[in-house]
Design a protein around this motif. Structure first.
Motif, PDB file in Angstrom:
ATOM      1  N   LEU A   1       7.236  66.559  44.599  1.00  0.00           N
ATOM      2  CA  LEU A   1       8.248  67.284  43.835  1.00  0.00           C
ATOM      3  C   LEU A   1       7.949  67.232  42.333  1.00  0.00           C
ATOM      4  O   LEU A   1       8.110  68.223  41.622  1.00  0.00           O
ATOM      5  CB  LEU A   1       9.622  66.693  44.113  1.00  0.00           C
ATOM      6  N   ARG A   2       7.483  66.086  41.857  1.00  0.00           N
ATOM      7  CA  ARG A   2       7.133  65.969  40.438  1.00  0.00           C
ATOM      8  C   ARG A   2       5.986  66.915  40.089  1.00  0.00           C
ATOM      9  O   ARG A   2       6.003  67.568  39.041  1.00  0.00           O
ATOM     10  CB  ARG A   2       6.745  64.524  40.123  1.00  0.00           C
TER      11      ARG A   2
ATOM     12  N   PRO B   1      25.099  70.323  26.948  1.00  0.00           N
ATOM     13  CA  PRO B   1      26.250  71.241  26.865  1.00  0.00           C
ATOM     14  C   PRO B   1      25.941  72.627  27.413  1.00  0.00           C
ATOM     15  O   PRO B   1      26.767  73.223  28.093  1.00  0.00           O
ATOM     16  CB  PRO B   1      26.553  71.277  25.359  1.00  0.00           C
ATOM     17  N   ARG B   2      24.758  73.166  27.093  1.00  0.00           N
ATOM     18  CA  ARG B   2      24.257  74.364  27.768  1.00  0.00           C
ATOM     19  C   ARG B   2      23.128  73.882  28.654  1.00  0.00           C
ATOM     20  O   ARG B   2      22.015  73.620  28.198  1.00  0.00           O
ATOM     21  CB  ARG B   2      23.772  75.409  26.773  1.00  0.00           C
ATOM     22  N   GLY B   3      23.425  73.708  29.923  1.00  0.00           N
ATOM     23  CA  GLY B   3      22.571  72.959  30.828  1.00  0.00           C
ATOM     24  C   GLY B   3      21.113  73.403  30.860  1.00  0.00           C
ATOM     25  O   GLY B   3      20.812  74.593  30.826  1.00  0.00           O
ATOM     26  N   TYR B   4      20.221  72.440  30.930  1.00  0.00           N
ATOM     27  CA  TYR B   4      18.797  72.700  31.127  1.00  0.00           C
ATOM     28  C   TYR B   4      18.273  71.740  32.183  1.00  0.00           C
ATOM     29  O   TYR B   4      18.864  70.687  32.453  1.00  0.00           O
ATOM     30  CB  TYR B   4      18.026  72.537  29.807  1.00  0.00           C
ATOM     31  N   LEU B   5      17.159  72.088  32.781  1.00  0.00           N
ATOM     32  CA  LEU B   5      16.557  71.272  33.828  1.00  0.00           C
ATOM     33  C   LEU B   5      15.837  70.097  33.184  1.00  0.00           C
ATOM     34  O   LEU B   5      14.903  70.272  32.395  1.00  0.00           O
ATOM     35  CB  LEU B   5      15.581  72.115  34.647  1.00  0.00           C
ATOM     36  N   ASP B   6      16.271  68.885  33.512  1.00  0.00           N
ATOM     37  CA  ASP B   6      15.737  67.676  32.887  1.00  0.00           C
ATOM     38  C   ASP B   6      15.058  66.791  33.924  1.00  0.00           C
ATOM     39  O   ASP B   6      15.308  65.596  34.009  1.00  0.00           O
ATOM     40  CB  ASP B   6      16.865  66.916  32.179  1.00  0.00           C
ATOM     41  N   GLY B   7      14.210  67.400  34.734  1.00  0.00           N
ATOM     42  CA  GLY B   7      13.473  66.626  35.730  1.00  0.00           C
ATOM     43  C   GLY B   7      14.166  66.609  37.074  1.00  0.00           C
ATOM     44  O   GLY B   7      14.921  67.514  37.424  1.00  0.00           O
ATOM     45  N   LEU B   8      13.888  65.549  37.822  1.00  0.00           N
ATOM     46  CA  LEU B   8      14.417  65.396  39.172  1.00  0.00           C
ATOM     47  C   LEU B   8      15.585  64.420  39.195  1.00  0.00           C
ATOM     48  O   LEU B   8      15.693  63.527  38.348  1.00  0.00           O
ATOM     49  CB  LEU B   8      13.323  64.871  40.105  1.00  0.00           C
ATOM     50  N   ASN B   9      16.417  64.573  40.188  1.00  0.00           N
ATOM     51  CA  ASN B   9      17.497  63.631  40.441  1.00  0.00           C
ATOM     52  C   ASN B   9      16.914  62.429  41.179  1.00  0.00           C
ATOM     53  O   ASN B   9      17.104  62.247  42.389  1.00  0.00           O
ATOM     54  CB  ASN B   9      18.604  64.306  41.261  1.00  0.00           C
TER      55      ASN B   9
ATOM     56  N   GLU C   1       2.146  80.178  49.622  1.00  0.00           N
ATOM     57  CA  GLU C   1       1.022  80.585  50.465  1.00  0.00           C
ATOM     58  C   GLU C   1       0.310  79.383  51.067  1.00  0.00           C
ATOM     59  O   GLU C   1      -0.414  79.522  52.063  1.00  0.00           O
ATOM     60  CB  GLU C   1       0.039  81.419  49.645  1.00  0.00           C
ATOM     61  N   ALA C   2       0.478  78.227  50.453  1.00  0.00           N
ATOM     62  CA  ALA C   2      -0.103  76.997  51.012  1.00  0.00           C
ATOM     63  C   ALA C   2       0.792  76.476  52.139  1.00  0.00           C
ATOM     64  O   ALA C   2       1.937  76.884  52.298  1.00  0.00           O
ATOM     65  CB  ALA C   2      -0.246  75.955  49.914  1.00  0.00           C
ATOM     66  N   GLN C   3       0.259  75.551  52.908  1.00  0.00           N
ATOM     67  CA  GLN C   3       0.999  74.960  54.027  1.00  0.00           C
ATOM     68  C   GLN C   3       1.863  73.806  53.505  1.00  0.00           C
ATOM     69  O   GLN C   3       1.613  72.635  53.785  1.00  0.00           O
ATOM     70  CB  GLN C   3       0.035  74.489  55.119  1.00  0.00           C
ATOM     71  N   VAL C   4       2.881  74.161  52.748  1.00  0.00           N
ATOM     72  CA  VAL C   4       3.748  73.165  52.138  1.00  0.00           C
ATOM     73  C   VAL C   4       4.928  72.894  53.066  1.00  0.00           C
ATOM     74  O   VAL C   4       5.504  73.811  53.636  1.00  0.00           O
ATOM     75  CB  VAL C   4       4.246  73.663  50.768  1.00  0.00           C
ATOM     76  N   LYS C   5       5.300  71.621  53.191  1.00  0.00           N
ATOM     77  CA  LYS C   5       6.397  71.255  54.074  1.00  0.00           C
ATOM     78  C   LYS C   5       7.380  70.350  53.327  1.00  0.00           C
ATOM     79  O   LYS C   5       7.168  69.997  52.177  1.00  0.00           O
ATOM     80  CB  LYS C   5       5.861  70.539  55.322  1.00  0.00           C
ATOM     81  N   GLY C   6       8.427  69.949  54.039  1.00  0.00           N
ATOM     82  CA  GLY C   6       9.362  68.956  53.536  1.00  0.00           C
ATOM     83  C   GLY C   6      10.134  69.399  52.327  1.00  0.00           C
ATOM     84  O   GLY C   6      10.539  70.557  52.177  1.00  0.00           O
ATOM     85  N   MET C   7      10.349  68.460  51.406  1.00  0.00           N
ATOM     86  CA  MET C   7      11.194  68.711  50.249  1.00  0.00           C
ATOM     87  C   MET C   7      10.594  69.770  49.329  1.00  0.00           C
ATOM     88  O   MET C   7      11.332  70.559  48.724  1.00  0.00           O
ATOM     89  CB  MET C   7      11.426  67.408  49.481  1.00  0.00           C
ATOM     90  N   GLU C   8       9.289  69.779  49.211  1.00  0.00           N
ATOM     91  CA  GLU C   8       8.659  70.802  48.380  1.00  0.00           C
ATOM     92  C   GLU C   8       8.938  72.190  48.947  1.00  0.00           C
ATOM     93  O   GLU C   8       9.209  73.137  48.203  1.00  0.00           O
ATOM     94  CB  GLU C   8       7.158  70.550  48.285  1.00  0.00           C
ATOM     95  N   ARG C   9       8.922  72.322  50.250  1.00  0.00           N
ATOM     96  CA  ARG C   9       9.241  73.601  50.887  1.00  0.00           C
ATOM     97  C   ARG C   9      10.693  73.970  50.621  1.00  0.00           C
ATOM     98  O   ARG C   9      11.012  75.148  50.422  1.00  0.00           O
ATOM     99  CB  ARG C   9       8.963  73.517  52.389  1.00  0.00           C
ATOM    100  N   ASP C  10      11.609  72.976  50.610  1.00  0.00           N
ATOM    101  CA  ASP C  10      13.005  73.256  50.283  1.00  0.00           C
ATOM    102  C   ASP C  10      13.116  73.947  48.928  1.00  0.00           C
ATOM    103  O   ASP C  10      13.857  74.927  48.758  1.00  0.00           O
ATOM    104  CB  ASP C  10      13.818  71.954  50.247  1.00  0.00           C
TER     105      ASP C  10
END
Length: 262
Positions: free
Chosen positions: A213-214, A188-196, A234-243
């Motif tokens: 992502l996990r 009801p008061r939204g919280y982050l419950d992991g990934l979709n 600061e790391a060379q992160v790409k893809g979805m993690e970079r998003d």
């Protein structure tokens, strides 16, 4: 109005621009600044007004009100716009408002969206592509919903909130802060419950991307989003993690939804 099919009871005000193959059903009203691109269909009893453009192939169902003045007491008749992309499905009683001078004067809706009955897109919103708003969802002014966001029925999104690409909001949820890309929010008061995870798998995300992502989400535990994101960026992160990192480090007026504390 080449090849347009317009019911005799419809009111098309002088100045409206009607594309080829447009279908306008009974008792619709189209204002003088409206642009309907090729193949748009207004089923019946639809009002499209204001400086509103509707993209190719979009279908608007009965009793929708598109482009009426924003629901903002500061609005004083200034020139504002609503831009709706192509191939959207805008169902019964949907309302979409143009922008305001205080928010850039423009509301933008992307392509291939589904806006179910009685949903609302407020002034100065930015709605991405392939967004789904279920029945009676209310998106307040100045919100951003990136591509592939799904919002469950009877949910509300507070003004100025950003929801990152691929995020899923459960039904009957109040979203009061930003949601990271690919996040799952509920309560009801939204919280982050992991990934979709369902959305990620349906979208063809690789296992390695989901694992990354996990891992990132576990590092964000406790809500220290920006500090963690700066370190990881600061790391060379790409893809979805970079998003996710780019989203967190972007401008925000609301903070971020965090995992619920035990």
């Amino acid at each position: 109005m080449a090849d347009a099919l317009i019911h005799p009871s419809a009111v098309i005000e002088p100045g409206a621009r009607i594309g080829a193959g447009v279908r306008i059903g009974p008792f619709c009203v189209v204002g003088p600044k409206v642009q309907l691109a090729d193949g748009v269909e207004l089923k019946s009893h639809v009002v499209v007004t204001g400086d509103t453009s509707v993209g190719e192939g979009t279908v608007i169902f009965p009793f929708a009100s598109i482009g009426e003045v924003p629901q903002d007491l500061k609005f004083d008749g200034e020139d504002v716009r609503l831009k709706i992309g192509a191939r959207n499905r805008i169902r019964e009683y949907v309302t979409m408002n143009p922008g305001t001078a205080g928010g850039g004067s423009e509301t933008v809706v992307g392509d291939d969206g589904l806006f179910m009955a009685s949903s609302h897109v407020g002034h100065d919103c930015r709605i991405g592509n392939r967004v789904i708003l279920a029945n009676s969802v209310a998106i307040a002014g100045h919100c951003t919903l990136e591509d592939d966001v799904i919002v469950g029925g009877l949910s509300g999104v507070h003004q100025w909130v950003r929801i990152g690409r691929g995020a899923m909001i459960g039904a009957v949820t109040m979203v009061t802060a930003d949601v990271i890309p690919y996040g799952l929010v509920q309560g009801p008061r939204g919280y982050l419950d992991g990934l979709n995870l369902v959305g990620l798998k349906r979208g063809g995300a690789a296992r390695a991307d989901i694992a990354a992502l996990r891992a990132l989400l576990s590092q964000l535990g406790g809500g220290a989003f920006r500090d963690t994101a700066r370190t990881r960026a600061e790391a060379q992160v790409k893809g979805m993690e970079r998003d996710v990192l780019d989203f967190i480090l972007g401008p925000s007026d609301r903070g971020f939804l965090a995992p619920r504390s035990e």
